[in-house]
Design a protein around this motif. Structure first.
Motif, PDB file in Angstrom:
ATOM      1  N   ILE A  46     -70.850  -8.454 -52.098  1.00  0.00           N
ATOM      2  CA  ILE A  46     -69.919  -9.315 -52.466  1.00  0.00           C
ATOM      3  C   ILE A  46     -69.093  -8.907 -51.680  1.00  0.00           C
ATOM      4  O   ILE A  46     -68.508  -7.200 -51.606  1.00  0.00           O
ATOM      5  CB  ILE A  46     -69.273  -9.292 -53.937  1.00  0.00           C
ATOM      6  CG1 ILE A  46     -71.084  -9.836 -54.960  1.00  0.00           C
ATOM      7  CG2 ILE A  46     -68.133 -10.295 -54.427  1.00  0.00           C
ATOM      8  CD1 ILE A  46     -71.583  -9.339 -55.715  1.00  0.00           C
ATOM      9  N   ASP A  48     -65.130  -9.475 -52.064  1.00  0.00           N
ATOM     10  CA  ASP A  48     -63.773 -10.249 -53.086  1.00  0.00           C
ATOM     11  C   ASP A  48     -62.753 -10.052 -52.035  1.00  0.00           C
ATOM     12  O   ASP A  48     -62.108  -9.748 -51.677  1.00  0.00           O
ATOM     13  CB  ASP A  48     -63.795  -9.216 -54.648  1.00  0.00           C
ATOM     14  CG  ASP A  48     -62.963 -10.059 -55.273  1.00  0.00           C
ATOM     15  OD1 ASP A  48     -61.902 -10.990 -54.674  1.00  0.00           O
ATOM     16  OD2 ASP A  48     -62.883  -9.652 -57.073  1.00  0.00           O
ATOM     17  N   CYS A  51     -58.457  -9.072 -53.859  1.00  0.00           N
ATOM     18  CA  CYS A  51     -59.392  -8.235 -55.126  1.00  0.00           C
ATOM     19  C   CYS A  51     -58.017  -8.005 -56.139  1.00  0.00           C
ATOM     20  O   CYS A  51     -58.942  -7.860 -57.101  1.00  0.00           O
ATOM     21  CB  CYS A  51     -60.251  -6.896 -54.673  1.00  0.00           C
ATOM     22  SG  CYS A  51     -59.411  -5.572 -54.722  1.00  0.00           S
ATOM     23  N   TYR A  57     -65.117  -8.629 -59.363  1.00  0.00           N
ATOM     24  CA  TYR A  57     -66.431  -7.856 -60.387  1.00  0.00           C
ATOM     25  C   TYR A  57     -66.305  -7.744 -61.519  1.00  0.00           C
ATOM     26  O   TYR A  57     -67.534  -8.129 -62.062  1.00  0.00           O
ATOM     27  CB  TYR A  57     -66.043  -6.467 -60.284  1.00  0.00           C
ATOM     28  CG  TYR A  57     -66.940  -5.579 -60.417  1.00  0.00           C
ATOM     29  CD1 TYR A  57     -68.143  -5.122 -59.261  1.00  0.00           C
ATOM     30  CD2 TYR A  57     -67.085  -5.135 -61.126  1.00  0.00           C
ATOM     31  CE1 TYR A  57     -69.487  -4.057 -59.660  1.00  0.00           C
ATOM     32  CE2 TYR A  57     -68.493  -4.397 -61.804  1.00  0.00           C
ATOM     33  CZ  TYR A  57     -69.274  -3.439 -60.530  1.00  0.00           C
ATOM     34  OH  TYR A  57     -71.081  -3.198 -61.082  1.00  0.00           O
ATOM     35  N   THR A  61     -70.177  -9.823 -62.663  1.00  0.00           N
ATOM     36  CA  THR A  61     -71.088  -9.047 -63.800  1.00  0.00           C
ATOM     37  C   THR A  61     -70.692  -9.074 -64.863  1.00  0.00           C
ATOM     38  O   THR A  61     -72.257  -8.887 -65.554  1.00  0.00           O
ATOM     39  CB  THR A  61     -70.773  -7.281 -63.437  1.00  0.00           C
ATOM     40  OG1 THR A  61     -69.602  -7.374 -63.935  1.00  0.00           O
ATOM     41  CG2 THR A  61     -70.876  -7.510 -61.922  1.00  0.00           C
ATOM     42  N   ILE A  83     -76.046  -4.775 -57.825  1.00  0.00           N
ATOM     43  CA  ILE A  83     -75.382  -4.868 -56.777  1.00  0.00           C
ATOM     44  C   ILE A  83     -75.771  -3.803 -55.942  1.00  0.00           C
ATOM     45  O   ILE A  83     -75.795  -2.550 -55.973  1.00  0.00           O
ATOM     46  CB  ILE A  83     -73.797  -4.707 -57.647  1.00  0.00           C
ATOM     47  CG1 ILE A  83     -73.651  -6.866 -58.103  1.00  0.00           C
ATOM     48  CG2 ILE A  83     -73.006  -4.584 -55.813  1.00  0.00           C
ATOM     49  CD1 ILE A  83     -72.311  -6.656 -58.286  1.00  0.00           C
ATOM     50  N   TYR A  86     -69.928  -4.064 -54.020  1.00  0.00           N
ATOM     51  CA  TYR A  86     -69.229  -4.500 -53.709  1.00  0.00           C
ATOM     52  C   TYR A  86     -67.597  -4.724 -53.188  1.00  0.00           C
ATOM     53  O   TYR A  86     -67.164  -3.369 -53.448  1.00  0.00           O
ATOM     54  CB  TYR A  86     -68.741  -5.283 -55.050  1.00  0.00           C
ATOM     55  CG  TYR A  86     -67.627  -5.547 -55.838  1.00  0.00           C
ATOM     56  CD1 TYR A  86     -66.924  -6.521 -55.898  1.00  0.00           C
ATOM     57  CD2 TYR A  86     -66.027  -4.748 -55.783  1.00  0.00           C
ATOM     58  CE1 TYR A  86     -66.283  -7.403 -56.285  1.00  0.00           C
ATOM     59  CE2 TYR A  86     -64.768  -4.980 -55.384  1.00  0.00           C
ATOM     60  CZ  TYR A  86     -64.786  -6.704 -56.149  1.00  0.00           C
ATOM     61  OH  TYR A  86     -63.347  -6.965 -56.685  1.00  0.00           O
ATOM     62  N   VAL A 109     -68.999   0.171 -55.950  1.00  0.00           N
ATOM     63  CA  VAL A 109     -67.836  -0.775 -55.523  1.00  0.00           C
ATOM     64  C   VAL A 109     -66.778   0.211 -55.032  1.00  0.00           C
ATOM     65  O   VAL A 109     -66.733   1.239 -55.020  1.00  0.00           O
ATOM     66  CB  VAL A 109     -67.255  -0.979 -56.668  1.00  0.00           C
ATOM     67  CG1 VAL A 109     -65.585  -0.851 -56.570  1.00  0.00           C
ATOM     68  CG2 VAL A 109     -68.171  -1.542 -57.365  1.00  0.00           C
TER      69      VAL A 109
END
Length: 174
Positions: A46, A48, A51, A57, A61, A83, A86, A109
Motif C-alpha cells: 500500500i 498512502d 498519509c 492505515y 485495516t 500487509i 504500508y 509500516v
C-alpha cells in the motif's frame, strides 16, 4: 494523539460515519486485492499519499468482511498480518514523525517525507503497489498540473490490476 471531539482530524463524525461509509464502499475492492495477493503468496503493498500520521492505515485495516451486528466480532478484509508494506508519504515532517511514533515497532509500516507536487518521489524506487490510496482530501491540495503529474506517475508505476483510491474533494478539486 487520537483524541475524539467535533473538530480536527479525529472528530467523531468522521470516525463513526464518514470512515465507516468509506470502508463499506471499499470492502469488495480491497477484499479482491487482498485475495489476489494471498493467492500469489505475498502480502498487500500500500502507498498512502498524504498519509498524515497513518490514518489511512487505520481506515484500510478496519474494513469489516461484512455488515456486522453487536453480537459478532470484527473480522477484517485486510488485517495487518496480510500487509507486506504500508508506505506513507506526506509533506509534513511533523506528521511523518508522529506516524513513526504511532507505528513504532510495526515492521511493515514506513513513513517518508515527500512533496506530492513533485510526484511520487522516493516511492518510485519501490516495487509497484497493490493499492495507491489517498484519503481526507489530501490530493486536493495539489493544483491541476501537479495533480496530473502525480496521477501520471501512479498510472506508470502501478501494475495491471492495481487499485487507485483517491478522495479529491477540497480546495483544488477537479
Amino acid at each position: 494523539k487520537n483524541m475524539g471531539g467535533l473538530f480536527g482530524k479525529h472528530d467523531n463524525v468522521r470516525a463513526y460515519w464518514e470512515d465507516e461509509l468509506t470502508r463499506v464502499a471499499l470492502r469488495s475492492l480491497v477484499r479482491e486485492r487482498t485475495e489476489e495477493c494471498q493467492a500469489a503468496g505475498r502480502g498487500v503493498r500500500i502507498l498512502d499519499l498524504g498519509c498524515g500520521a497513518g490514518q489511512g492505515y487505520e481506515l484500510l485495516t478496519r474494513i469489516d468482511q461484512s455488515d456486522i451486528d453487536l453480537q459478532e466480532e470484527h473480522r477484517y478484509v485486510l488485517p495487518p498480518e496480510r500487509i507486506e508494506l504500508y508506505l506513507g508519504l506526506d509533506l509534513s515532517e511533523s506528521m511523518i514523525s508522529q506516524g513513526r511514533e504511532n507505528y513504532h515497532g510495526v515492521s511493515h509500516v514506513r513513513f517518508c517525507q515527500g512533496d506530492l507536487r513533485e510526484g511520487l518521489g522516493s516511492a518510485l524506487s519501490e516495487s509497484p503497489f497493490d493499492i495507491y490510496f489517498s484519503s481526507y482530501g489530501a490530493l486536493s491540495h495539489l493544483e491541476g498540473p501537479a495533480l496530473r503529474r502525480c496521477l501520471g506517475e501512479i498510472l506508470r508505476h502501478a501494475k495491471p490490476g492495481g487499485l487507485v483510491v483517491l478522495d479529491l474533494l477540497g480546495r483544488y478539486s477537479p
